[in-house]
Design an enzyme around this catalytic site. Sequence first.
Site, PDB file in Angstrom:
ATOM      1  N   SER A  15     -95.767  32.323 -46.649  1.00 11.93           N
ATOM      2  CA  SER A  15     -95.167  33.235 -45.674  1.00 11.93           C
ATOM      3  C   SER A  15     -93.707  32.856 -45.421  1.00 11.93           C
ATOM      4  CB  SER A  15     -95.934  33.198 -44.336  1.00 11.93           C
ATOM      5  OG  SER A  15     -95.820  31.920 -43.742  1.00 11.93           O
ATOM      6  N   ASP A  36    -100.251  25.967 -48.230  1.00 10.90           N
ATOM      7  CA  ASP A  36    -100.167  26.639 -46.939  1.00 10.90           C
ATOM      8  C   ASP A  36    -101.503  26.531 -46.223  1.00 10.90           C
ATOM      9  OD1 ASP A  36     -97.886  28.925 -45.956  1.00 10.90           O
ATOM     10  OD2 ASP A  36     -99.799  28.955 -44.899  1.00 10.90           O
ATOM     11  N   ASP A  59    -103.136  21.355 -44.890  1.00  9.36           N
ATOM     12  CA  ASP A  59    -102.612  21.006 -43.566  1.00  9.36           C
ATOM     13  C   ASP A  59    -101.676  19.818 -43.794  1.00  9.36           C
ATOM     14  OD1 ASP A  59    -102.054  20.066 -41.042  1.00  9.36           O
ATOM     15  OD2 ASP A  59    -104.145  19.713 -40.468  1.00  9.36           O
ATOM     16  N   VAL A  60    -100.361  20.031 -43.671  1.00  5.13           N
ATOM     17  CA  VAL A  60     -99.416  18.966 -44.016  1.00  5.13           C
ATOM     18  C   VAL A  60     -99.435  17.791 -43.045  1.00  5.13           C
ATOM     19  CG1 VAL A  60     -97.865  20.477 -45.315  1.00  5.13           C
ATOM     20  CG2 VAL A  60     -97.462  20.085 -42.866  1.00  5.13           C
ATOM     21  N   SER A 154     -82.716  22.494 -39.460  1.00  3.64           N
ATOM     22  CA  SER A 154     -82.450  23.637 -38.590  1.00  3.64           C
ATOM     23  C   SER A 154     -81.121  23.405 -37.911  1.00  3.64           C
ATOM     24  CB  SER A 154     -83.554  23.767 -37.530  1.00  3.64           C
ATOM     25  OG  SER A 154     -83.160  24.633 -36.484  1.00  3.64           O
ATOM     26  N   TYR A 167     -88.527  19.534 -31.247  1.00  8.36           N
ATOM     27  CA  TYR A 167     -88.145  20.267 -32.459  1.00  8.36           C
ATOM     28  C   TYR A 167     -86.833  19.726 -33.032  1.00  8.36           C
ATOM     29  CZ  TYR A 167     -87.127  24.250 -35.518  1.00  8.36           C
ATOM     30  OH  TYR A 167     -86.842  25.050 -36.598  1.00  8.36           O
ATOM     31  N   LYS A 171     -86.164  17.941 -36.710  1.00  6.90           N
ATOM     32  CA  LYS A 171     -85.216  18.498 -37.680  1.00  6.90           C
ATOM     33  C   LYS A 171     -83.984  17.605 -37.850  1.00  6.90           C
ATOM     34  CE  LYS A 171     -87.621  22.122 -38.746  1.00  6.90           C
ATOM     35  NZ  LYS A 171     -88.202  22.260 -40.109  1.00  6.90           N
ATOM     36  N   PHE A 200     -83.464  33.040 -38.588  1.00  4.80           N
ATOM     37  CA  PHE A 200     -83.874  33.816 -39.755  1.00  4.80           C
ATOM     38  C   PHE A 200     -85.150  34.577 -39.424  1.00  4.80           C
ATOM     39  CE2 PHE A 200     -80.718  31.769 -42.168  1.00  4.80           C
ATOM     40  CZ  PHE A 200     -80.654  32.365 -43.427  1.00  4.80           C
TER      41      PHE A 200
END
Length: 262
Positions: A15, A36, A59-60, A154, A167, A171, A200
């Site tokens: 996705s 994914d 599942d990472v 990001s 977050y 990143k 994005f």
Amino acid sequence: MKIANRTFIISGGASGLGLATARELHNAGAYVSLLDLNADNGAKVASELGSRAKFFEVDVSSTDSIAAAIKGTVEWVKETGKEIGGVVAGAGVGLPGLIIDKKNEPLAIESIDFVLNINLRGTLDLIRQALPYMTTATPEGEVGERGVIIMIASSAAFDGQMGQVAYAASKGAVASLTLPLARDLSKYGIRAVTIAPALFDSAMTKMLGKKVKQSLYNAMEFPKRAGQPDEFARLVKECVENVMLNGTVLRLDGAMRMPARL
């Protein structure tokens, strides 16, 4: 580095930006191993792309889950003869929350762990498990290149907003590890590049309200719109093909610098 007839492992490949990347590389002749959590999407995409695509439900945040996907990819590579040429670590989540809320309650450690485990630990775990099969690949070209690692940071790594402590930490860490990773891998002819997109169109941004999106658009210089997945994917393709891109973080943000609050 040539894309055609090489296998690329793409997490978050069913996705959003990961899927756009998978399509771009596949169109250039690559074999794509799609990792994914969404099994329905993954199976659908793999079926659509055909014999040069393989899907693994992953599942990472789970080392065993990644290991099973790497094992499956390696077995597939033995069948096709198309060696692993790169990893695109595209799986990621955003879970906003102030470090201390209006009730003077600290952000739950479970919330922090969730973000770090996927965005940072998951990225490093995928890379480290794939590398033994890249370092032994046949070197190509004048400089003897074996492959490339592409990570996703990001713009929040540099100007994160309120509520983005976890977050931004995840990143920012990805951005910071880019150069030492490139240095670790230089003797093997493997490069490391990170892309740091701003707003994005993706599954994550679809959850944002209209007012929030407009506020973010207002913070952009030009163009005043969200980036399109294919624009991201084209940069990934350049990162694969351009051997001089190494050990660096590329901002893809329309000159956006996020304000402290929306």
